[in-house]
Design a protein around this motif. Structure first.
Motif, PDB file in Angstrom:
ATOM      1  N   LEU A 109       0.831  -1.208   0.000  1.00  0.00           N
ATOM      2  CA  LEU A 109       0.000   0.000   0.000  1.00  0.00           C
ATOM      3  C   LEU A 109       0.864   1.255   0.000  1.00  0.00           C
ATOM      4  O   LEU A 109       0.627   2.184  -0.790  1.00  0.00           O
ATOM      5  CB  LEU A 109      -0.939  -0.003   1.208  1.00  0.00           C
ATOM      6  CG  LEU A 109      -1.859   1.204   1.332  1.00  0.00           C
ATOM      7  CD1 LEU A 109      -2.887   1.210   0.208  1.00  0.00           C
ATOM      8  CD2 LEU A 109      -2.546   1.201   2.677  1.00  0.00           C
ATOM      9  N   ALA A 153       1.228   3.870  -3.174  1.00  0.00           N
ATOM     10  CA  ALA A 153       0.924   5.297  -2.975  1.00  0.00           C
ATOM     11  C   ALA A 153       2.100   6.160  -3.407  1.00  0.00           C
ATOM     12  O   ALA A 153       1.922   7.156  -4.121  1.00  0.00           O
ATOM     13  CB  ALA A 153       0.572   5.568  -1.517  1.00  0.00           C
ATOM     14  N   HIS A 186     -12.189   9.678  -9.620  1.00  0.00           N
ATOM     15  CA  HIS A 186     -10.966  10.188  -8.994  1.00  0.00           C
ATOM     16  C   HIS A 186     -10.362  11.346  -9.788  1.00  0.00           C
ATOM     17  O   HIS A 186      -9.710  12.207  -9.221  1.00  0.00           O
ATOM     18  CB  HIS A 186      -9.946   9.061  -8.778  1.00  0.00           C
ATOM     19  CG  HIS A 186      -9.688   8.218  -9.964  1.00  0.00           C
ATOM     20  ND1 HIS A 186     -10.462   7.127 -10.281  1.00  0.00           N
ATOM     21  CD2 HIS A 186      -8.742   8.301 -10.924  1.00  0.00           C
ATOM     22  CE1 HIS A 186     -10.000   6.570 -11.387  1.00  0.00           C
ATOM     23  NE2 HIS A 186      -8.960   7.273 -11.806  1.00  0.00           N
ATOM     24  N   THR A 230       1.880   8.483  -6.738  1.00  0.00           N
ATOM     25  CA  THR A 230       1.902   9.917  -6.447  1.00  0.00           C
ATOM     26  C   THR A 230       3.142  10.585  -7.026  1.00  0.00           C
ATOM     27  O   THR A 230       3.042  11.612  -7.715  1.00  0.00           O
ATOM     28  CB  THR A 230       1.834  10.151  -4.925  1.00  0.00           C
ATOM     29  OG1 THR A 230       0.633   9.549  -4.427  1.00  0.00           O
ATOM     30  CG2 THR A 230       1.836  11.624  -4.592  1.00  0.00           C
ATOM     31  N   LEU A 238      -1.487  13.063  -4.908  1.00  0.00           N
ATOM     32  CA  LEU A 238      -1.823  12.312  -3.696  1.00  0.00           C
ATOM     33  C   LEU A 238      -3.343  12.243  -3.528  1.00  0.00           C
ATOM     34  O   LEU A 238      -3.893  11.178  -3.206  1.00  0.00           O
ATOM     35  CB  LEU A 238      -1.173  12.952  -2.470  1.00  0.00           C
ATOM     36  CG  LEU A 238      -1.428  12.246  -1.134  1.00  0.00           C
ATOM     37  CD1 LEU A 238      -0.915  10.808  -1.171  1.00  0.00           C
ATOM     38  CD2 LEU A 238      -0.764  13.017  -0.001  1.00  0.00           C
ATOM     39  N   LEU A 239      -4.029  13.339  -3.766  1.00  0.00           N
ATOM     40  CA  LEU A 239      -5.495  13.348  -3.683  1.00  0.00           C
ATOM     41  C   LEU A 239      -6.085  12.372  -4.698  1.00  0.00           C
ATOM     42  O   LEU A 239      -7.040  11.649  -4.383  1.00  0.00           O
ATOM     43  CB  LEU A 239      -6.040  14.757  -3.922  1.00  0.00           C
ATOM     44  CG  LEU A 239      -7.565  14.896  -3.907  1.00  0.00           C
ATOM     45  CD1 LEU A 239      -8.132  14.469  -2.554  1.00  0.00           C
ATOM     46  CD2 LEU A 239      -7.957  16.330  -4.248  1.00  0.00           C
ATOM     47  N   ARG A 240      -5.519  12.321  -5.888  1.00  0.00           N
ATOM     48  CA  ARG A 240      -5.992  11.390  -6.914  1.00  0.00           C
ATOM     49  C   ARG A 240      -5.825   9.952  -6.450  1.00  0.00           C
ATOM     50  O   ARG A 240      -6.704   9.115  -6.633  1.00  0.00           O
ATOM     51  CB  ARG A 240      -5.219  11.628  -8.225  1.00  0.00           C
ATOM     52  CG  ARG A 240      -5.750  10.870  -9.408  1.00  0.00           C
ATOM     53  CD  ARG A 240      -4.992  11.323 -10.670  1.00  0.00           C
ATOM     54  NE  ARG A 240      -5.691  10.897 -11.858  1.00  0.00           N
ATOM     55  CZ  ARG A 240      -5.528   9.689 -12.413  1.00  0.00           C
ATOM     56  NH1 ARG A 240      -4.687   8.833 -11.881  1.00  0.00           N
ATOM     57  NH2 ARG A 240      -6.213   9.370 -13.489  1.00  0.00           N
ATOM     58  N   TYR A 241      -4.687   9.650  -5.819  1.00  0.00           N
ATOM     59  CA  TYR A 241      -4.459   8.299  -5.303  1.00  0.00           C
ATOM     60  C   TYR A 241      -5.476   7.965  -4.205  1.00  0.00           C
ATOM     61  O   TYR A 241      -6.058   6.888  -4.202  1.00  0.00           O
ATOM     62  CB  TYR A 241      -3.032   8.145  -4.756  1.00  0.00           C
ATOM     63  CG  TYR A 241      -2.801   6.776  -4.179  1.00  0.00           C
ATOM     64  CD1 TYR A 241      -2.539   5.697  -5.010  1.00  0.00           C
ATOM     65  CD2 TYR A 241      -2.904   6.548  -2.815  1.00  0.00           C
ATOM     66  CE1 TYR A 241      -2.371   4.429  -4.492  1.00  0.00           C
ATOM     67  CE2 TYR A 241      -2.734   5.286  -2.287  1.00  0.00           C
ATOM     68  CZ  TYR A 241      -2.463   4.231  -3.136  1.00  0.00           C
ATOM     69  OH  TYR A 241      -2.312   2.973  -2.622  1.00  0.00           O
ATOM     70  N   ILE A 242      -5.694   8.892  -3.294  1.00  0.00           N
ATOM     71  CA  ILE A 242      -6.657   8.661  -2.212  1.00  0.00           C
ATOM     72  C   ILE A 242      -8.066   8.503  -2.787  1.00  0.00           C
ATOM     73  O   ILE A 242      -8.862   7.686  -2.313  1.00  0.00           O
ATOM     74  CB  ILE A 242      -6.595   9.809  -1.181  1.00  0.00           C
ATOM     75  CG1 ILE A 242      -5.241   9.769  -0.455  1.00  0.00           C
ATOM     76  CG2 ILE A 242      -7.734   9.728  -0.188  1.00  0.00           C
ATOM     77  CD1 ILE A 242      -4.940  11.008   0.368  1.00  0.00           C
ATOM     78  N   ALA A 243      -8.369   9.245  -3.845  1.00  0.00           N
ATOM     79  CA  ALA A 243      -9.695   9.194  -4.458  1.00  0.00           C
ATOM     80  C   ALA A 243      -9.950   7.882  -5.204  1.00  0.00           C
ATOM     81  O   ALA A 243     -11.099   7.576  -5.527  1.00  0.00           O
ATOM     82  CB  ALA A 243      -9.883  10.383  -5.403  1.00  0.00           C
ATOM     83  N   TYR A 244      -8.900   7.094  -5.452  1.00  0.00           N
ATOM     84  CA  TYR A 244      -9.125   5.761  -6.036  1.00  0.00           C
ATOM     85  C   TYR A 244     -10.071   4.957  -5.143  1.00  0.00           C
ATOM     86  O   TYR A 244     -10.882   4.172  -5.647  1.00  0.00           O
ATOM     87  CB  TYR A 244      -7.815   4.974  -6.174  1.00  0.00           C
ATOM     88  CG  TYR A 244      -6.859   5.441  -7.237  1.00  0.00           C
ATOM     89  CD1 TYR A 244      -7.280   6.106  -8.374  1.00  0.00           C
ATOM     90  CD2 TYR A 244      -5.501   5.189  -7.098  1.00  0.00           C
ATOM     91  CE1 TYR A 244      -6.385   6.514  -9.342  1.00  0.00           C
ATOM     92  CE2 TYR A 244      -4.594   5.591  -8.059  1.00  0.00           C
ATOM     93  CZ  TYR A 244      -5.038   6.252  -9.179  1.00  0.00           C
ATOM     94  OH  TYR A 244      -4.144   6.643 -10.130  1.00  0.00           O
ATOM     95  N   SER A 245      -9.955   5.159  -3.827  1.00  0.00           N
ATOM     96  CA  SER A 245     -10.837   4.431  -2.905  1.00  0.00           C
ATOM     97  C   SER A 245     -12.298   4.835  -3.110  1.00  0.00           C
ATOM     98  O   SER A 245     -13.188   4.006  -2.968  1.00  0.00           O
ATOM     99  CB  SER A 245     -10.404   4.630  -1.458  1.00  0.00           C
ATOM    100  OG  SER A 245     -10.433   5.990  -1.122  1.00  0.00           O
TER     101      SER A 245
END
Length: 167
Positions: free
Chosen positions: A57, A61, A129, A65, A99-106
């Motif tokens: 994980l 990330a 995302h 990112t 980073l926001l794009r990666y978090i938005a994958y969820s």
């Protein structure tokens, strides 16, 4: 300057599959390394699994990112010929947006995959995302192939001086 066309669902899915293969390779390598270092102490997979998943994980990330922020592409996107850009300016997204794009994958996953399917359904091909992070994925222009049937350009004939004495 002509706008670059958006990348569709299937080419994005190919890029994601290539990146997931890289994550799997890294996770497998980390597991093999743990086995070499700790040997038989890692007999119980239940004790190693949380560490492997946490490492994967964190790696995914950082990989996603950093590569999006620096180049606008992961290795999977490079191979597929697409890139992530910020808004309409055509530059790679900032570190924060990446980073926001990666978090938005969820969020895209939490919608039972509909967040990803949006790339197939929307005219601008943006997934959930992308909308959250203010990014878009575009196709890179392909290099034009040289027409192989034409062959190399013909060289101009060189005039030989007459009477050179060469027979």
């Amino acid at each position: 300057m002509a706008e670059t066309p958006p990348a569709g669902f299937w080419v994005r899915a190919l890029a994601a599959a290539l990146d997931v293969a890289i994550f799997f390779l890294v996770q497998t390598s980390y597991g093999a390394l743990a086995h070499l270092v700790w040997g038989t102490q890692v007999q119980d997979a239940w004790t190693l699994a949380p560490t492997l998943w946490t490492f994967t994980l964190v790696f995914s990330a950082a990989y996603t990112t950093v590569l999006h922020a620096l180049f606008g592409q992961t290795i999977g996107k490079m191979i597929a010929g697409v890139r992530v850009v910020s808004g309409e300016d055509g530059v790679p997204p900032s570190f924060g947006a990446s980073l926001l794009r990666y978090i938005a994958y969820s969020a895209s996953c939490a919608t039972l995959g509909l967040g990803y399917a949006m790339a197939a359904l929307r005219h601008d091909k943006r997934a959930l995302h992308d909308l959250i992070a203010g990014t878009r994925v575009e196709r890179l222009p392909r290099a034009r192939a040289v027409d192989a049937s034409a062959g190399p350009p013909a060289a101009a004939p060189v005039d030989e001086p007459s009477g050179s004495g060469i027979a």
